[in-house]
Scaffold this motif. Sequence first.
Motif, short mmCIF file in Angstrom:
data_model
loop_
_atom_site.label_atom_id
_atom_site.label_comp_id
_atom_site.label_asym_id
_atom_site.label_seq_id
_atom_site.Cartn_x
_atom_site.Cartn_y
_atom_site.Cartn_z
N ASP A 285 4.13 8.49 3.77
CA ASP A 285 3.86 9.91 3.67
C ASP A 285 4.13 10.41 2.25
O ASP A 285 3.35 11.15 1.67
CB ASP A 285 4.78 10.63 4.67
CG ASP A 285 4.33 12.05 4.91
OD1 ASP A 285 3.13 12.23 5.12
OD2 ASP A 285 5.18 12.95 4.88
N HIS A 286 5.24 9.95 1.69
CA HIS A 286 5.62 10.34 0.34
C HIS A 286 4.55 9.86 -0.66
O HIS A 286 4.15 10.60 -1.57
CB HIS A 286 6.99 9.75 0.00
CG HIS A 286 7.41 9.99 -1.41
ND1 HIS A 286 7.82 11.23 -1.86
CD2 HIS A 286 7.47 9.17 -2.50
CE1 HIS A 286 8.11 11.15 -3.16
NE2 HIS A 286 7.91 9.91 -3.56
N ALA A 287 4.08 8.63 -0.47
CA ALA A 287 3.09 8.08 -1.39
C ALA A 287 1.78 8.87 -1.33
O ALA A 287 1.19 9.20 -2.36
CB ALA A 287 2.83 6.61 -1.04
N LEU A 318 1.54 3.74 -5.45
CA LEU A 318 2.47 2.60 -5.39
C LEU A 318 3.74 2.81 -6.22
O LEU A 318 4.52 1.88 -6.38
CB LEU A 318 1.74 1.33 -5.87
CG LEU A 318 0.54 0.88 -5.03
CD1 LEU A 318 -0.14 -0.33 -5.66
CD2 LEU A 318 0.95 0.54 -3.60
N HIS A 319 3.98 4.03 -6.71
CA HIS A 319 5.06 4.20 -7.70
C HIS A 319 6.45 3.78 -7.22
O HIS A 319 7.26 3.32 -8.00
CB HIS A 319 5.09 5.65 -8.22
CG HIS A 319 5.58 6.67 -7.24
ND1 HIS A 319 4.77 7.25 -6.30
CD2 HIS A 319 6.81 7.20 -7.04
CE1 HIS A 319 5.48 8.10 -5.57
NE2 HIS A 319 6.72 8.10 -6.00
N ASP A 320 6.73 3.91 -5.94
CA ASP A 320 8.08 3.61 -5.43
C ASP A 320 8.13 2.31 -4.63
O ASP A 320 9.09 2.08 -3.90
CB ASP A 320 8.55 4.75 -4.51
CG ASP A 320 9.18 5.90 -5.28
OD1 ASP A 320 9.65 5.66 -6.42
OD2 ASP A 320 9.19 7.02 -4.75
N ILE A 321 7.12 1.48 -4.78
CA ILE A 321 7.00 0.36 -3.84
C ILE A 321 8.26 -0.50 -3.73
O ILE A 321 8.62 -0.94 -2.64
CB ILE A 321 5.73 -0.48 -4.16
CG1 ILE A 321 5.53 -1.57 -3.13
CG2 ILE A 321 5.75 -1.08 -5.55
CD1 ILE A 321 4.17 -1.56 -2.56
N SER A 402 4.45 15.04 -10.00
CA SER A 402 3.98 15.11 -8.61
C SER A 402 5.08 14.67 -7.67
O SER A 402 5.32 15.28 -6.62
CB SER A 402 2.75 14.22 -8.42
OG SER A 402 1.79 14.50 -9.38
N ASP A 403 5.75 13.58 -8.03
CA ASP A 403 6.85 13.04 -7.23
C ASP A 403 7.95 14.11 -7.04
O ASP A 403 8.43 14.34 -5.93
CB ASP A 403 7.40 11.82 -7.98
CG ASP A 403 8.54 11.13 -7.26
OD1 ASP A 403 8.53 11.11 -6.02
OD2 ASP A 403 9.43 10.59 -7.94
N GLU A 404 8.31 14.77 -8.13
CA GLU A 404 9.35 15.82 -8.06
C GLU A 404 8.90 16.96 -7.15
O GLU A 404 9.67 17.45 -6.33
CB GLU A 404 9.63 16.40 -9.46
CG GLU A 404 10.15 15.39 -10.48
CD GLU A 404 11.67 15.21 -10.43
OE1 GLU A 404 12.29 15.62 -9.43
OE2 GLU A 404 12.22 14.65 -11.40
FE LIG Z 1 8.74 8.87 -5.46
#
Ligand SMILES: [Fe+2]
Length: 447
Positions: A285-287, A318-321, A402-404
């Motif tokens: 969901d976060h991705a 895929l930033h937090d994979i 975007s992540d923040e």
């Molecule tokens: Fe993240």
Amino acid sequence: MEKSTYSTLVIDSSELAQYAGSPYRVPTVFAKTGEEGKAALLDSNRKFAAIFINPVLTKPGFLQTIALAHKHRPGVPLFVLYDQKDPLSVQEMTRLAIAKAIKKPLTDEIIQKNISEEVFNYHPNQEGIEATQTEDAEFVPIATADLLGGVPSFFDIYVRLPSGRHVKILDARDTLSPQRTLTYLEKGVPHFYLKKEAQKRCLTYCTILSHSLISNPDISYEIKYSESLNQGEALIDTIRKQGLQEESFDSIFEFLSNIHILTRKLNVSQEQAVQVFLANAHAYDHAVSTTIVAALLTSPLKIESTRAFETVGIASFLHDIALYQLLPHLQTHDESKMTEEEKNQYRNHPIASAEMVSQFQNVDTTTRQAIAQHHERRNNKGFPGKIPPSEINRVAEIVGLSDEFVRILENSKRVPGMNSLQEMERNIFDGFSFPVIEAFRSIFMKP
Ligand SMILES: [Fe+2]
Ligand SMILES: [Fe+2]
């Protein structure tokens, strides 16, 4: 020759061109988007002998479309189409009342093998086929001719006697032969009946499945992907409430629905890290949410080439994979609950993710760098702090901002009265370059 009343409905948003080469002898209605599929399902002037759905579908997505079919076309056989791998386990197909999974391309031959031609030859011209249906609390009427295709029924089938009593004529899983169905039609029986309860069970299962889809091992990666894009709609609603202009969404859905094609290019669905990530509902969901926000930022930043779009899409998805390989409490970003050693592990997740992604096929340097740098900040408050602020790559900033924002939106659900945009102004913008902040403002903070 008189035009047949019954046709098949094919809902498939991908690579439809392969149908174009071979004209269908079986009359077929093609829907190229979820929306067209929905319109066809709701069009009471059309009669369908069978419905074929490619589950990689958005707006509405697969499960919603299945639910629409069960609701508005009860008793009409449903099939799923797939490219490479069976998209659903046999058990899930049964629960969703799907007759069969068919490998593409769908041809006339396949249709004819699965559906008796009687249904296409049938012309409901005379004898009151649209006779008035009596409202019934327990039963839902279906046109008798809908069963002429001779596909095994998922439901018990009933007829209504003049007394108003319903009598079962077919057990679920059995097939009513086209000849028998024709006999009923000749006898002037315009409708069969299903139990409303059975129909409702299917609809309920669609809802249950949509809530537990990500962790369900019986559902293919492709379906998970496209369904979660549909769930991204919830995020878009949240953003919309912040006052985002409608036109900003025009290209977003197209962009999102293309991402599954991009990730397929990377050939990642077999990678263990990706499996772990896909099985984690929150991670997924976060991705998806991060990807949606990042995609919105591309337009004011004049990121227009396909290649650059793909870079933003893959990097944000895929930033937090590698984060999801760590212990659960390290995935919360709350450093106050981590030991020194754990904090080091956590702060290394951008580099670890970049290393992981660099092993996939076709990943370019910018994507890799963007992932490695997504927590670097221009005010030096980021991590791992490997590069000077001026060298942070633009895509890394897009992913980072975007992540923040997504994290703040997630938190704001738990903290009543929290203003996400004020929070961005106060605590986040400081770490980003002017053009990226301006892009964010132009999208999310329009007066
Ligand atoms: Fe993240
Ligand atoms: Fe991260």
